[in-house]
Write a protein that holds these residues in place. Structure first.
Motif, PDB file in Angstrom:
ATOM      1  N   LEU A 180       0.795  -1.228   0.000  1.00  0.00           N
ATOM      2  CA  LEU A 180       0.000   0.000   0.000  1.00  0.00           C
ATOM      3  C   LEU A 180       0.833   1.286   0.000  1.00  0.00           C
ATOM      4  O   LEU A 180       0.674   2.119  -0.895  1.00  0.00           O
ATOM      5  CB  LEU A 180      -0.980  -0.027   1.182  1.00  0.00           C
ATOM      6  N   PRO A 181       1.731   1.522   0.981  1.00  0.00           N
ATOM      7  CA  PRO A 181       2.454   2.801   0.989  1.00  0.00           C
ATOM      8  C   PRO A 181       3.354   2.983  -0.216  1.00  0.00           C
ATOM      9  O   PRO A 181       3.557   4.103  -0.692  1.00  0.00           O
ATOM     10  CB  PRO A 181       3.262   2.750   2.297  1.00  0.00           C
ATOM     11  N   LYS A 182       3.888   1.893  -0.734  1.00  0.00           N
ATOM     12  CA  LYS A 182       4.780   1.999  -1.883  1.00  0.00           C
ATOM     13  C   LYS A 182       4.011   2.401  -3.142  1.00  0.00           C
ATOM     14  O   LYS A 182       4.460   3.240  -3.929  1.00  0.00           O
ATOM     15  CB  LYS A 182       5.523   0.679  -2.092  1.00  0.00           C
ATOM     16  N   VAL A 183       2.834   1.789  -3.326  1.00  0.00           N
ATOM     17  CA  VAL A 183       2.030   2.116  -4.505  1.00  0.00           C
ATOM     18  C   VAL A 183       1.498   3.544  -4.405  1.00  0.00           C
ATOM     19  O   VAL A 183       1.535   4.314  -5.376  1.00  0.00           O
ATOM     20  CB  VAL A 183       0.864   1.116  -4.668  1.00  0.00           C
ATOM     21  N   LEU A 184       1.024   3.935  -3.227  1.00  0.00           N
ATOM     22  CA  LEU A 184       0.486   5.287  -3.053  1.00  0.00           C
ATOM     23  C   LEU A 184       1.558   6.346  -3.266  1.00  0.00           C
ATOM     24  O   LEU A 184       1.262   7.452  -3.743  1.00  0.00           O
ATOM     25  CB  LEU A 184      -0.132   5.433  -1.664  1.00  0.00           C
ATOM     26  N   SER A 185       2.811   6.026  -2.941  1.00  0.00           N
ATOM     27  CA  SER A 185       3.883   7.003  -3.124  1.00  0.00           C
ATOM     28  C   SER A 185       4.132   7.304  -4.606  1.00  0.00           C
ATOM     29  O   SER A 185       4.695   8.347  -4.945  1.00  0.00           O
ATOM     30  CB  SER A 185       5.181   6.502  -2.486  1.00  0.00           C
ATOM     31  N   LEU A 186       3.690   6.411  -5.486  1.00  0.00           N
ATOM     32  CA  LEU A 186       3.857   6.623  -6.921  1.00  0.00           C
ATOM     33  C   LEU A 186       2.655   7.325  -7.548  1.00  0.00           C
ATOM     34  O   LEU A 186       2.677   7.658  -8.740  1.00  0.00           O
ATOM     35  CB  LEU A 186       4.091   5.272  -7.624  1.00  0.00           C
ATOM     36  N   GLY A 187       1.603   7.537  -6.756  1.00  0.00           N
ATOM     37  CA  GLY A 187       0.436   8.269  -7.246  1.00  0.00           C
ATOM     38  C   GLY A 187      -0.286   7.533  -8.371  1.00  0.00           C
ATOM     39  O   GLY A 187      -0.366   6.303  -8.399  1.00  0.00           O
ATOM     40  N   ALA A 188      -0.783   8.325  -9.317  1.00  0.00           N
ATOM     41  CA  ALA A 188      -1.559   7.759 -10.419  1.00  0.00           C
ATOM     42  C   ALA A 188      -0.701   7.035 -11.437  1.00  0.00           C
ATOM     43  O   ALA A 188      -1.221   6.440 -12.385  1.00  0.00           O
ATOM     44  CB  ALA A 188      -2.349   8.871 -11.120  1.00  0.00           C
ATOM     45  N   ASP A 189       0.621   7.027 -11.218  1.00  0.00           N
ATOM     46  CA  ASP A 189       1.534   6.381 -12.157  1.00  0.00           C
ATOM     47  C   ASP A 189       1.707   4.895 -11.855  1.00  0.00           C
ATOM     48  O   ASP A 189       2.543   4.237 -12.466  1.00  0.00           O
ATOM     49  CB  ASP A 189       2.894   7.083 -12.118  1.00  0.00           C
ATOM     50  N   ALA A 190       0.929   4.381 -10.886  1.00  0.00           N
ATOM     51  CA  ALA A 190       1.006   2.955 -10.555  1.00  0.00           C
ATOM     52  C   ALA A 190      -0.391   2.421 -10.278  1.00  0.00           C
ATOM     53  O   ALA A 190      -1.203   3.085  -9.630  1.00  0.00           O
ATOM     54  CB  ALA A 190       1.905   2.744  -9.337  1.00  0.00           C
ATOM     55  N   GLU A 191      -0.666   1.209 -10.769  1.00  0.00           N
ATOM     56  CA  GLU A 191      -1.970   0.579 -10.562  1.00  0.00           C
ATOM     57  C   GLU A 191      -1.775  -0.907 -10.276  1.00  0.00           C
ATOM     58  O   GLU A 191      -1.176  -1.637 -11.070  1.00  0.00           O
ATOM     59  CB  GLU A 191      -2.848   0.737 -11.810  1.00  0.00           C
ATOM     60  N   VAL A 192      -2.275  -1.349  -9.129  1.00  0.00           N
ATOM     61  CA  VAL A 192      -2.208  -2.772  -8.787  1.00  0.00           C
ATOM     62  C   VAL A 192      -3.216  -3.520  -9.657  1.00  0.00           C
ATOM     63  O   VAL A 192      -4.409  -3.188  -9.666  1.00  0.00           O
ATOM     64  CB  VAL A 192      -2.513  -2.996  -7.297  1.00  0.00           C
ATOM     65  N   ILE A 193      -2.739  -4.522 -10.345  1.00  0.00           N
ATOM     66  CA  ILE A 193      -3.604  -5.289 -11.251  1.00  0.00           C
ATOM     67  C   ILE A 193      -4.133  -6.545 -10.569  1.00  0.00           C
ATOM     68  O   ILE A 193      -5.326  -6.843 -10.617  1.00  0.00           O
ATOM     69  CB  ILE A 193      -2.838  -5.665 -12.541  1.00  0.00           C
ATOM     70  N   GLU A 194      -3.258  -7.278  -9.927  1.00  0.00           N
ATOM     71  CA  GLU A 194      -3.650  -8.510  -9.228  1.00  0.00           C
ATOM     72  C   GLU A 194      -2.596  -8.841  -8.171  1.00  0.00           C
ATOM     73  O   GLU A 194      -1.482  -8.335  -8.211  1.00  0.00           O
ATOM     74  CB  GLU A 194      -3.811  -9.677 -10.219  1.00  0.00           C
ATOM     75  N   PRO A 195      -3.023  -9.658  -7.183  1.00  0.00           N
ATOM     76  CA  PRO A 195      -4.325 -10.307  -6.978  1.00  0.00           C
ATOM     77  C   PRO A 195      -5.385  -9.320  -6.488  1.00  0.00           C
ATOM     78  O   PRO A 195      -5.068  -8.192  -6.088  1.00  0.00           O
ATOM     79  CB  PRO A 195      -4.032 -11.370  -5.927  1.00  0.00           C
ATOM     80  N   ALA A 196      -6.623  -9.759  -6.492  1.00  0.00           N
ATOM     81  CA  ALA A 196      -7.755  -8.883  -6.193  1.00  0.00           C
ATOM     82  C   ALA A 196      -7.677  -8.303  -4.779  1.00  0.00           C
ATOM     83  O   ALA A 196      -8.029  -7.141  -4.561  1.00  0.00           O
ATOM     84  CB  ALA A 196      -9.064  -9.663  -6.379  1.00  0.00           C
ATOM     85  N   GLU A 197      -7.230  -9.109  -3.820  1.00  0.00           N
ATOM     86  CA  GLU A 197      -7.163  -8.632  -2.430  1.00  0.00           C
ATOM     87  C   GLU A 197      -6.237  -7.431  -2.314  1.00  0.00           C
ATOM     88  O   GLU A 197      -6.538  -6.444  -1.630  1.00  0.00           O
ATOM     89  CB  GLU A 197      -6.673  -9.765  -1.522  1.00  0.00           C
ATOM     90  N   PHE A 198      -5.085  -7.482  -2.988  1.00  0.00           N
ATOM     91  CA  PHE A 198      -4.127  -6.385  -2.935  1.00  0.00           C
ATOM     92  C   PHE A 198      -4.692  -5.151  -3.656  1.00  0.00           C
ATOM     93  O   PHE A 198      -4.534  -4.026  -3.193  1.00  0.00           O
ATOM     94  CB  PHE A 198      -2.804  -6.823  -3.560  1.00  0.00           C
ATOM     95  N   ARG A 199      -5.349  -5.402  -4.799  1.00  0.00           N
ATOM     96  CA  ARG A 199      -5.928  -4.285  -5.554  1.00  0.00           C
ATOM     97  C   ARG A 199      -7.013  -3.584  -4.741  1.00  0.00           C
ATOM     98  O   ARG A 199      -7.078  -2.355  -4.685  1.00  0.00           O
ATOM     99  CB  ARG A 199      -6.506  -4.805  -6.878  1.00  0.00           C
ATOM    100  N   GLU A 200      -7.858  -4.360  -4.062  1.00  0.00           N
ATOM    101  CA  GLU A 200      -8.952  -3.779  -3.290  1.00  0.00           C
ATOM    102  C   GLU A 200      -8.429  -2.995  -2.085  1.00  0.00           C
ATOM    103  O   GLU A 200      -9.009  -1.972  -1.708  1.00  0.00           O
ATOM    104  CB  GLU A 200      -9.919  -4.875  -2.835  1.00  0.00           C
ATOM    105  N   THR A 201      -7.336  -3.457  -1.470  1.00  0.00           N
ATOM    106  CA  THR A 201      -6.753  -2.733  -0.334  1.00  0.00           C
ATOM    107  C   THR A 201      -6.324  -1.325  -0.755  1.00  0.00           C
ATOM    108  O   THR A 201      -6.586  -0.341  -0.058  1.00  0.00           O
ATOM    109  CB  THR A 201      -5.546  -3.495   0.232  1.00  0.00           C
ATOM    110  N   VAL A 202      -5.676  -1.234  -1.916  1.00  0.00           N
ATOM    111  CA  VAL A 202      -5.253   0.075  -2.421  1.00  0.00           C
ATOM    112  C   VAL A 202      -6.467   0.901  -2.815  1.00  0.00           C
ATOM    113  O   VAL A 202      -6.553   2.104  -2.495  1.00  0.00           O
ATOM    114  CB  VAL A 202      -4.287  -0.091  -3.619  1.00  0.00           C
TER     115      VAL A 202
END
Length: 341
Positions: free
Chosen positions: A307-329
């Motif tokens: 979560l914190p790593k993806v959010l630090s990249l802003g809209a330039d990163a999108e979790v694709i899978e698995p679904a649990e990780f994508r939904e958390t973000v």
């Protein structure tokens, strides 16, 4: 077990004598050993026998009578054994490592670092030290949180002894958002992650023949959340299948374990460039998708570490899978939008 305790006492005796310029009496050594090792009882005769055993092993431990009584101290022959040659480059590397370990300040580890650093400075020729000082002034280490574990030094000593002797520890632990609870743990080792100290320990329970299931009993307990730690007269048999290096290195954060998930994250051009410069994990992979898009595949043990790593990249990163990780973000992003609307 008695043999192991004797080795621990003798090692601690050498440390105490190294730190004592004017020597220690038997009574003083006994008091320091009781305090540092958390012993309930220790006779001066035992301390005397340990000193004699060290002398027989070749350590130059001398004694003399002074105003406060007979004192013991390390002789010159002992300190000569530790003399080393060191270059300016090695001195720079050592000093950088010392600064990176500032979170250990106030603990027994830091005292060891400082005494060794002082010995090195005294041992190197003036020319080498002057060369080091000129180059070191141009190199700065920063970015580590200002943190110290001086308050937890006693608990660290207790846990270290438990690790060496395979003994259970009773702890008072306060997880964030939960009341303090009393637990028993089987400590296997310590880990330093992002300036915080964690105790890698298992919760006592019935083991099974399933090796993976046994290793899943491991958990990382943050030392900051310890209120108290008591060494128990209960022992545990370490699981020979547990490999702490593998356990701690399997994921990108402190949520370690044998069960990790490969997470796929679509990156834009800038984020992909950052991840090539500063990888999240040695086993990550980056696949070019075209149109300035890159797919990052990285192992993770828990959605909260992504979560914190993806959010630090802003809209330039999108979790694709698995679904649990994508939904958390996604849930975090929705909550953030609600705050900022």
């Amino acid at each position: 077990m008695a043999r192991n305790e004797q080795l621990i006492r003798q090692h601690k005796l050498l440390q105490l004598l190294e730190l004592s310029r004017f020597g220690r009496t038997l009574e003083e050594l006994r008091g320091d050993l009781v305090a540092d090792l958390g012993l309930t009882k220790l006779h001066e005769r035992t301390v005397r026998r340990d000193l004699e055993a060290l002398q027989a092993a070749g350590f130059d431990i001398q004694s003399e009578t002074v105003q406060r009584g007979r004192v013991f101290k390390l002789g010159q022959n002992t300190t000569d054994v530790h003399e080393i040659g060191i270059s300016a480059t090695e001195l720079i590397a050592l000093s950088i490592g010392r600064e990176l370990l500032y979170p250990l300040m106030g603990t027994q580890y830091w005292r060891g670092i400082e005494t060794f650093w002082n010995k090195v400075q005294e041992a190197v020729p003036n020319g080498v030290f002057d060369h080091y000082a000129r180059y070191r002034a141009a190199l700065h280490v920063f970015g580590s949180p200002s943190k110290s574990y001086e308050r937890q030094e006693g608990m660290l000593k207790t846990i270290n002894r438990a690790i060496l002797e395979h003994r259970l520890v009773e702890i008072e632990y306060e997880s964030i958002g939960k009341p303090v609870s009393t637990r028993k743990i089987e400590p296997y080792g310590l880990a330093v992650y992002q300036s915080s100290i964690y105790i890698v320990a298992a919760v006592p329970g019935t083991t099974t023949t399933d090796q993976a299931e046994n290793r899943q009993r491991l958990r990382n307990w943050k030392l900051d959340r310890f209120h108290h730690a008591t060494l128990l007269d209960e022992y545990f048999k370490p699981d020979p299948q547990i490999d702490l290096s593998k356990y701690l290195g399997s994921s990108i954060g402190i949520f370690s374990g044998d069960s990790t998930t490969l997470v796929k994250i679509r990156l834009g051009k800038r984020s992909a460039a950052y991840l090539r410069e500063d990888p999240w994990h040695p086993e990550q992979s980056l696949e070019d998708l075209g149109d300035d898009q890159t797919m990052l595949t990285v192992p993770a043990a828990h959605p909260r570490e992504i979560l914190p790593k993806v959010l630090s990249l802003g809209a330039d990163a999108e979790v694709i899978e698995p679904a649990e990780f994508r939904e958390t973000v996604a849930e975090s992003v929705r909550e953030m939008v609600a705050h900022y609307t």
